[in-house]
Write an enzyme that holds these catalytic residues in place. Structure first.
Site, PDB file in Angstrom:
ATOM      1  N   MET A  51     -22.982  14.791 -66.292  1.00 60.42           N
ATOM      2  CA  MET A  51     -24.762  14.496 -65.768  1.00 60.42           C
ATOM      3  C   MET A  51     -25.718  15.037 -66.822  1.00 60.42           C
ATOM      4  O   MET A  51     -25.523  15.834 -67.244  1.00 60.42           O
ATOM      5  CB  MET A  51     -24.864  15.057 -63.787  1.00 60.42           C
ATOM      6  CG  MET A  51     -23.127  14.462 -63.060  1.00 60.42           C
ATOM      7  SD  MET A  51     -23.756  13.331 -63.149  1.00 60.42           S
ATOM      8  CE  MET A  51     -24.775  12.923 -61.413  1.00 60.42           C
ATOM      9  N   GLY A 116     -28.892  12.020 -62.611  1.00 58.06           N
ATOM     10  CA  GLY A 116     -28.603  12.409 -60.913  1.00 58.06           C
ATOM     11  C   GLY A 116     -27.830  10.997 -60.497  1.00 58.06           C
ATOM     12  O   GLY A 116     -28.106  10.335 -61.102  1.00 58.06           O
ATOM     13  N   CYS A 117     -27.129  11.845 -59.647  1.00 62.93           N
ATOM     14  CA  CYS A 117     -26.293  10.072 -59.077  1.00 62.93           C
ATOM     15  C   CYS A 117     -25.281  10.425 -57.629  1.00 62.93           C
ATOM     16  O   CYS A 117     -25.213  11.238 -57.747  1.00 62.93           O
ATOM     17  CB  CYS A 117     -24.907   9.496 -60.074  1.00 62.93           C
ATOM     18  SG  CYS A 117     -24.090   8.814 -59.996  1.00 62.93           S
ATOM     19  N   GLY A 118     -25.451   9.255 -57.310  1.00 60.88           N
ATOM     20  CA  GLY A 118     -25.412   9.675 -55.605  1.00 60.88           C
ATOM     21  C   GLY A 118     -24.338   8.435 -55.454  1.00 60.88           C
ATOM     22  O   GLY A 118     -23.767   8.823 -54.249  1.00 60.88           O
ATOM     23  N   CYS A 120     -21.376   8.703 -57.711  1.00 62.51           N
ATOM     24  CA  CYS A 120     -20.698   8.082 -58.851  1.00 62.51           C
ATOM     25  C   CYS A 120     -19.158   8.018 -58.268  1.00 62.51           C
ATOM     26  O   CYS A 120     -18.360   8.389 -57.455  1.00 62.51           O
ATOM     27  CB  CYS A 120     -20.998   9.926 -58.786  1.00 62.51           C
ATOM     28  SG  CYS A 120     -22.629  10.189 -59.566  1.00 62.51           S
TER      29      CYS A 120
END
Length: 281
Positions: A51, A116-118, A120
């Protein structure tokens, strides 16, 4: 004006020489900009994700990301063995139970290059659009508490004050007293760091609410619901999918939260506006 060299430089800030044009004049000055680096999440010795993030509060990040992504269900299921920082980035060495590590093999992929990643590592639409257990919370706040939290958050963003380039996420109690704030270049990361900080401090997230300095995307609503935060207020707009998720998960979702103004998109019973409900003027 105070120069960057005379101010405290946080790990989330770096000093750069810039050419500034202002008021018809130009000068070479030292300025603070937000730090950003790749952060590798390594579970039981095996890389899972990379990330792009601000190099602050990385232990909170490790725990919050693991909780909000459903990698573990409880803080005690995880141990951060080491936080290693290098010139080119950082790595988080994390230990989880063997059965959890095995489940990660079904989700593993590299996410290098994203702030950022929601969602993943999910390989299907069904996995991405999962609905967390429904929130059952008796929390109720009034609009003054929300305004108080928004005002306090504005004053508790040191990296943003120095650089103007990061998001923040805060948790406040029912009276609007901000207890924790985390910042990051990625809005998902800031919320993950907050979730991790809450877990490390053993604060029951359901007894308060979260405020974020960004829009409320589906991923943000999912992370809040997964962390059992009953109310999420964003200073910008939510997406349609975030609203649908909030409705299904029992999450009160608020957008355009500024001073005493806001728009409530789901489960409005948790916000007491102190006025009679009627048609808009």
């Amino acid at each position: 004006m105070t120069s960057p060299s005379s101010r405290s430089v946080r790990p989330g800030s770096v000093v750069r020489t810039v050419r500034r044009h202002r008021g018809g004049r130009s000068a070479t000055v030292q300025d603070m900009v937000a730090a950003e680096m790749p952060v590798a999440f390594i579970y039981n010795g095996v890389p899972f994700a990379v990330m792009m993030a601000t190099p602050e509060d990385l232990e909170d990040f490790a725990l919050g990301f693991s909780l909000s992504e459903g990698i573990v269900d409880h803080a005690q299921d995880l141990r951060v063995i080491a936080v290693e920082t290098f010139l080119e980035g950082a790595s988080l060495q994390i230990e989880i139970p063997p059965e959890r590590a095995a489940a990660l093999d079904q989700r593993r992929r590299n996410l290098d290059g994203r702030s950022g990643c929601g969602v993943c590592g999910n390989e299907s639409i069904e996995a991405v659009l999962r609905v967390p257990p429904v929130l059952h919370s008796s929390l109720q706040i009034d609009v003054d508490a929300l305004a108080h939290a928004l005002d306090a958050l504005h004053a508790r963003q040191p990296i943003a004050a120095q650089t103007g380039a990061v998001h923040a996420a805060a948790w406040a109690d029912a009276q609007g007293n901000v207890q924790l704030v985390r910042e990051d270049v990625g809005r998902h990361n800031a919320l993950d760091k907050l979730i991790g900080a809450l877990a490390r401090a053993r604060i029951d997230a359901s007894h308060g609410f979260a405020v974020v300095t960004s829009r409320a995307s589906y991923e943000m609503a999912m992370k809040a619901a997964q962390a059992r935060i009953p109310l999420l207020a964003a200073i910008s707009a939510p997406t349609a999918l975030a609203i649908s998720l909030a409705e299904s998960a029992g999450l009160t979702l608020i957008g355009f939260a500024r001073d005493h103004d806001c728009v409530v998109y789901s489960h409005p019973q948790r916000l007491d506006l102190g006025v009679a409900v009627g048609e808009p003027a």
